[in-house]
Design a protein around this motif. Structure first.
Motif, mmCIF file in Angstrom:
data_model
loop_
_atom_site.group_PDB
_atom_site.id
_atom_site.type_symbol
_atom_site.label_atom_id
_atom_site.label_comp_id
_atom_site.label_asym_id
_atom_site.label_seq_id
_atom_site.Cartn_x
_atom_site.Cartn_y
_atom_site.Cartn_z
ATOM 1 N N GLY A 13 0.795 -1.220 0.000
ATOM 2 C CA GLY A 13 0.000 0.000 0.000
ATOM 3 C C GLY A 13 0.833 1.279 0.000
ATOM 4 N N LYS A 14 2.139 1.150 0.229
ATOM 5 C CA LYS A 14 3.013 2.320 0.316
ATOM 6 C C LYS A 14 3.823 2.568 -0.953
ATOM 7 C CE LYS A 14 3.722 1.329 5.222
ATOM 8 N NZ LYS A 14 3.010 2.412 5.871
ATOM 9 N N LEU A 15 3.913 1.580 -1.825
ATOM 10 C CA LEU A 15 4.747 1.689 -3.022
ATOM 11 C C LEU A 15 3.889 1.634 -4.280
ATOM 12 C CD1 LEU A 15 7.616 -0.829 -2.179
ATOM 13 C CD2 LEU A 15 7.577 1.640 -1.771
ATOM 14 N N ASN A 16 4.452 2.130 -5.379
ATOM 15 C CA ASN A 16 3.728 1.950 -6.633
ATOM 16 C C ASN A 16 3.792 0.473 -7.030
ATOM 17 O OD1 ASN A 16 5.900 1.424 -8.615
ATOM 18 N ND2 ASN A 16 6.516 3.522 -8.185
ATOM 19 N N ARG A 17 2.874 0.072 -7.867
ATOM 20 C CA ARG A 17 2.721 -1.338 -8.229
ATOM 21 C C ARG A 17 3.986 -1.939 -8.835
ATOM 22 N NH1 ARG A 17 -2.828 -2.972 -10.654
ATOM 23 N NH2 ARG A 17 -2.978 -0.775 -10.205
ATOM 24 N N HIS A 18 4.650 -1.175 -9.707
ATOM 25 C CA HIS A 18 5.848 -1.669 -10.377
ATOM 26 C C HIS A 18 6.987 -1.920 -9.380
ATOM 27 C CE1 HIS A 18 8.876 -2.267 -13.432
ATOM 28 N NE2 HIS A 18 9.621 -1.341 -12.844
#
Length: 75
Positions: A13-18
């Protein structure tokens, strides 16, 4: 669900998907022994990258799970 899976759920939830897919999906819980959580990573370069760039996010997730005293070790 092991503790590393719970940590991953927080980090996702804290990082972008990639970034999450690149750096955290390939990791694998190995064992928890005392205050150490051992996580398998694909290579030494992976270990270095996670330690340098994501240690804060990992520690934050552990704190949110009230496991802030644990140390994550990558193998």
């Amino acid at each position: 669900m092991n503790l590393w899976d719970r940590v991953l759920a927080r980090i996702e939830g804290k990082l972008n998907r990639h970034s999450f897919a690149t750096w955290f999906r390939p990791t694998q819980f190995l064992l928890q022994h005392g205050e150490t959580l051992v996580v398998r990573v694909p290579s030494p370069q992976f270990k270095d990258w996670l330690d340098k760039n994501y240690r804060g996010v990992i520690d934050e997730a552990l704190g949110e799970l009230e496991a802030g005293s644990l140390q994550v070790v990558f193998e």
